[in-house]
Design a protein around this motif. Structure first.
Motif, PDB file in Angstrom:
ATOM      1  N   ILE A  47      15.039  48.116  68.184  1.00  0.00           N
ATOM      2  CA  ILE A  47      14.833  48.750  69.493  1.00  0.00           C
ATOM      3  C   ILE A  47      13.395  49.223  69.615  1.00  0.00           C
ATOM      4  CG2 ILE A  47      15.487  50.679  70.992  1.00  0.00           C
ATOM      5  CD1 ILE A  47      17.570  48.406  70.871  1.00  0.00           C
ATOM      6  N   ASN A  48      12.843  49.826  68.551  1.00  0.00           N
ATOM      7  CA  ASN A  48      11.442  50.246  68.567  1.00  0.00           C
ATOM      8  C   ASN A  48      10.528  49.071  68.900  1.00  0.00           C
ATOM      9  OD1 ASN A  48      11.946  52.905  67.897  1.00  0.00           O
ATOM     10  ND2 ASN A  48      11.464  52.655  65.733  1.00  0.00           N
ATOM     11  N   ARG A  49      10.788  47.936  68.282  1.00  0.00           N
ATOM     12  CA  ARG A  49       9.947  46.757  68.518  1.00  0.00           C
ATOM     13  C   ARG A  49      10.082  46.248  69.945  1.00  0.00           C
ATOM     14  NH1 ARG A  49      12.013  45.490  63.097  1.00  0.00           N
ATOM     15  NH2 ARG A  49      10.328  46.006  61.665  1.00  0.00           N
ATOM     16  N   TYR A  50      11.288  46.291  70.499  1.00  0.00           N
ATOM     17  CA  TYR A  50      11.483  45.881  71.900  1.00  0.00           C
ATOM     18  C   TYR A  50      10.692  46.809  72.824  1.00  0.00           C
ATOM     19  CZ  TYR A  50      15.636  43.076  70.550  1.00  0.00           C
ATOM     20  OH  TYR A  50      16.503  42.169  70.008  1.00  0.00           O
ATOM     21  N   VAL A  51      10.808  48.104  72.583  1.00  0.00           N
ATOM     22  CA  VAL A  51      10.156  49.094  73.445  1.00  0.00           C
ATOM     23  C   VAL A  51       8.635  48.957  73.377  1.00  0.00           C
ATOM     24  CG1 VAL A  51       9.757  51.585  73.747  1.00  0.00           C
ATOM     25  CG2 VAL A  51      12.087  50.718  73.438  1.00  0.00           C
ATOM     26  N   ARG A  52       8.098  48.710  72.192  1.00  0.00           N
ATOM     27  CA  ARG A  52       6.643  48.579  72.029  1.00  0.00           C
ATOM     28  C   ARG A  52       6.120  47.198  72.413  1.00  0.00           C
ATOM     29  NH1 ARG A  52       7.155  51.529  66.565  1.00  0.00           N
ATOM     30  NH2 ARG A  52       7.422  49.411  65.848  1.00  0.00           N
ATOM     31  N   GLY A  53       7.030  46.273  72.715  1.00  0.00           N
ATOM     32  CA  GLY A  53       6.607  44.927  73.090  1.00  0.00           C
ATOM     33  C   GLY A  53       6.209  44.067  71.909  1.00  0.00           C
ATOM     34  N   GLU A  54       6.602  44.453  70.720  1.00  0.00           N
ATOM     35  CA  GLU A  54       6.277  43.693  69.518  1.00  0.00           C
ATOM     36  C   GLU A  54       7.276  42.579  69.247  1.00  0.00           C
ATOM     37  OE1 GLU A  54       6.111  46.643  66.462  1.00  0.00           O
ATOM     38  OE2 GLU A  54       4.299  47.549  67.277  1.00  0.00           O
TER      39      GLU A  54
ATOM     40  N   ASN B  38      17.134  44.935  83.386  1.00  0.00           N
ATOM     41  CA  ASN B  38      17.601  43.559  83.552  1.00  0.00           C
ATOM     42  C   ASN B  38      16.537  42.573  83.101  1.00  0.00           C
ATOM     43  OD1 ASN B  38      15.883  42.858  85.866  1.00  0.00           O
ATOM     44  ND2 ASN B  38      17.122  44.372  86.940  1.00  0.00           N
ATOM     45  N   VAL B  39      16.842  41.302  83.207  1.00  0.00           N
ATOM     46  CA  VAL B  39      15.956  40.267  82.671  1.00  0.00           C
ATOM     47  C   VAL B  39      14.554  40.355  83.260  1.00  0.00           C
ATOM     48  CG1 VAL B  39      16.657  38.464  84.298  1.00  0.00           C
ATOM     49  CG2 VAL B  39      15.827  37.837  82.017  1.00  0.00           C
ATOM     50  N   ALA B  40      14.424  40.690  84.515  1.00  0.00           N
ATOM     51  CA  ALA B  40      13.100  40.770  85.147  1.00  0.00           C
ATOM     52  C   ALA B  40      12.241  41.871  84.528  1.00  0.00           C
ATOM     53  CB  ALA B  40      13.251  41.007  86.643  1.00  0.00           C
ATOM     54  N   ASP B  41      12.864  42.888  83.960  1.00  0.00           N
ATOM     55  CA  ASP B  41      12.115  43.995  83.370  1.00  0.00           C
ATOM     56  C   ASP B  41      11.408  43.614  82.074  1.00  0.00           C
ATOM     57  OD1 ASP B  41      12.816  45.879  85.377  1.00  0.00           O
ATOM     58  OD2 ASP B  41      14.799  46.034  84.472  1.00  0.00           O
ATOM     59  N   TRP B  42      11.723  42.478  81.513  1.00  0.00           N
ATOM     60  CA  TRP B  42      11.083  42.031  80.268  1.00  0.00           C
ATOM     61  C   TRP B  42       9.807  41.257  80.532  1.00  0.00           C
ATOM     62  CZ3 TRP B  42      12.653  44.368  76.087  1.00  0.00           C
ATOM     63  CH2 TRP B  42      13.941  44.926  76.082  1.00  0.00           C
ATOM     64  N   TYR B  43       9.562  40.935  81.795  1.00  0.00           N
ATOM     65  CA  TYR B  43       8.390  40.144  82.163  1.00  0.00           C
ATOM     66  C   TYR B  43       7.472  40.968  83.040  1.00  0.00           C
ATOM     67  CZ  TYR B  43      11.306  36.338  80.535  1.00  0.00           C
ATOM     68  OH  TYR B  43      12.105  35.536  79.774  1.00  0.00           O
ATOM     69  N   GLU B  44       6.205  40.969  82.718  1.00  0.00           N
ATOM     70  CA  GLU B  44       5.237  41.654  83.564  1.00  0.00           C
ATOM     71  C   GLU B  44       4.725  40.663  84.594  1.00  0.00           C
ATOM     72  OE1 GLU B  44       2.179  43.814  81.609  1.00  0.00           O
ATOM     73  OE2 GLU B  44       3.496  44.403  79.966  1.00  0.00           O
ATOM     74  N   PRO B  45       4.534  41.098  85.834  1.00  0.00           N
ATOM     75  CA  PRO B  45       4.002  40.180  86.832  1.00  0.00           C
ATOM     76  C   PRO B  45       2.592  39.742  86.452  1.00  0.00           C
ATOM     77  CG  PRO B  45       4.135  42.406  87.710  1.00  0.00           C
ATOM     78  CD  PRO B  45       4.761  42.419  86.337  1.00  0.00           C
TER      79      PRO B  45
ATOM     80  N   MET C 214      13.570  48.621  85.422  1.00  0.00           N
ATOM     81  CA  MET C 214      13.214  49.747  84.566  1.00  0.00           C
ATOM     82  C   MET C 214      13.005  49.218  83.144  1.00  0.00           C
ATOM     83  SD  MET C 214      15.592  53.081  83.623  1.00  0.00           S
ATOM     84  CE  MET C 214      15.489  53.770  85.245  1.00  0.00           C
ATOM     85  N   LYS C 215      11.967  49.681  82.510  1.00  0.00           N
ATOM     86  CA  LYS C 215      11.716  49.300  81.120  1.00  0.00           C
ATOM     87  C   LYS C 215      12.731  49.975  80.200  1.00  0.00           C
ATOM     88  CE  LYS C 215       8.040  46.793  81.785  1.00  0.00           C
ATOM     89  NZ  LYS C 215       8.043  45.380  81.539  1.00  0.00           N
ATOM     90  N   LEU C 216      13.020  49.330  79.074  1.00  0.00           N
ATOM     91  CA  LEU C 216      14.007  49.849  78.133  1.00  0.00           C
ATOM     92  C   LEU C 216      13.632  51.245  77.638  1.00  0.00           C
ATOM     93  CD1 LEU C 216      16.577  49.530  76.496  1.00  0.00           C
ATOM     94  CD2 LEU C 216      15.230  48.283  74.782  1.00  0.00           C
ATOM     95  N   GLY C 217      12.379  51.443  77.273  1.00  0.00           N
ATOM     96  CA  GLY C 217      11.953  52.762  76.787  1.00  0.00           C
ATOM     97  C   GLY C 217      12.167  53.850  77.821  1.00  0.00           C
ATOM     98  N   THR C 218      11.910  53.538  79.074  1.00  0.00           N
ATOM     99  CA  THR C 218      12.116  54.498  80.161  1.00  0.00           C
ATOM    100  C   THR C 218      13.594  54.836  80.292  1.00  0.00           C
ATOM    101  OG1 THR C 218      10.195  53.609  81.314  1.00  0.00           O
ATOM    102  CG2 THR C 218      11.751  54.906  82.626  1.00  0.00           C
TER     103      THR C 218
ATOM    104  N   GLU D  94      20.781  36.415  74.824  1.00  0.00           N
ATOM    105  CA  GLU D  94      22.057  37.114  74.574  1.00  0.00           C
ATOM    106  C   GLU D  94      21.832  38.624  74.477  1.00  0.00           C
ATOM    107  OE1 GLU D  94      25.502  37.529  71.171  1.00  0.00           O
ATOM    108  OE2 GLU D  94      24.178  35.803  71.086  1.00  0.00           O
ATOM    109  N   MET D  95      20.765  39.033  73.791  1.00  0.00           N
ATOM    110  CA  MET D  95      20.479  40.466  73.654  1.00  0.00           C
ATOM    111  C   MET D  95      20.073  41.070  75.000  1.00  0.00           C
ATOM    112  SD  MET D  95      20.484  43.243  72.011  1.00  0.00           S
ATOM    113  CE  MET D  95      21.099  42.502  70.512  1.00  0.00           C
ATOM    114  N   ILE D  96      19.332  40.327  75.800  1.00  0.00           N
ATOM    115  CA  ILE D  96      18.980  40.824  77.131  1.00  0.00           C
ATOM    116  C   ILE D  96      20.254  41.090  77.932  1.00  0.00           C
ATOM    117  CG2 ILE D  96      17.914  40.224  79.344  1.00  0.00           C
ATOM    118  CD1 ILE D  96      15.706  38.799  77.735  1.00  0.00           C
ATOM    119  N   ARG D  97      21.236  40.203  77.831  1.00  0.00           N
ATOM    120  CA  ARG D  97      22.518  40.426  78.528  1.00  0.00           C
ATOM    121  C   ARG D  97      23.226  41.664  78.000  1.00  0.00           C
ATOM    122  NH1 ARG D  97      22.438  34.866  78.426  1.00  0.00           N
ATOM    123  NH2 ARG D  97      23.629  34.719  76.495  1.00  0.00           N
ATOM    124  N   LYS D  98      23.210  41.860  76.689  1.00  0.00           N
ATOM    125  CA  LYS D  98      23.850  43.056  76.106  1.00  0.00           C
ATOM    126  C   LYS D  98      23.165  44.327  76.602  1.00  0.00           C
ATOM    127  CE  LYS D  98      25.654  41.140  71.806  1.00  0.00           C
ATOM    128  NZ  LYS D  98      25.613  41.227  70.336  1.00  0.00           N
TER     129      LYS D  98
END
Length: 66
Positions: free
Chosen positions: A28-35, A55-62, A1-5, A41-45
């Motif tokens: 958080i805005n920048r993370y959600v917008r992909g900027e 989770n970590v896989a949600d930060w990468y697009e296939p 699941m994406k963070l914004g979702t 460490e932040m991904i773990r938090k």
């Protein structure tokens, strides 16, 4: 699941989620917008704060199939 979702599904503000993981609303805005890409460490938090929903896989697009 994406963070914004995740944040939307919990009816939470970016500011409130930022306080949980120790960053500003702007970050958080920048993370959600992909900027901006969070550090490992932040991904773990974020993963801990979302009980694994983000989770970590949600930060990468296939990669697109060629």
């Amino acid at each position: 699941m994406k963070l914004g979702t995740f944040i939307k599904s919990r009816d939470m503000s970016h500011e409130a989620f930022g306080k949980i993981v120790g960053v500003t609303q702007a970050t958080i805005n920048r993370y959600v917008r992909g900027e901006r890409f969070p550090s490992p460490e932040m991904i773990r938090k974020i993963q801990d704060a979302t009980d694994g929903s983000v989770n970590v896989a949600d930060w990468y697009e296939p990669e697109a199939a060629e």
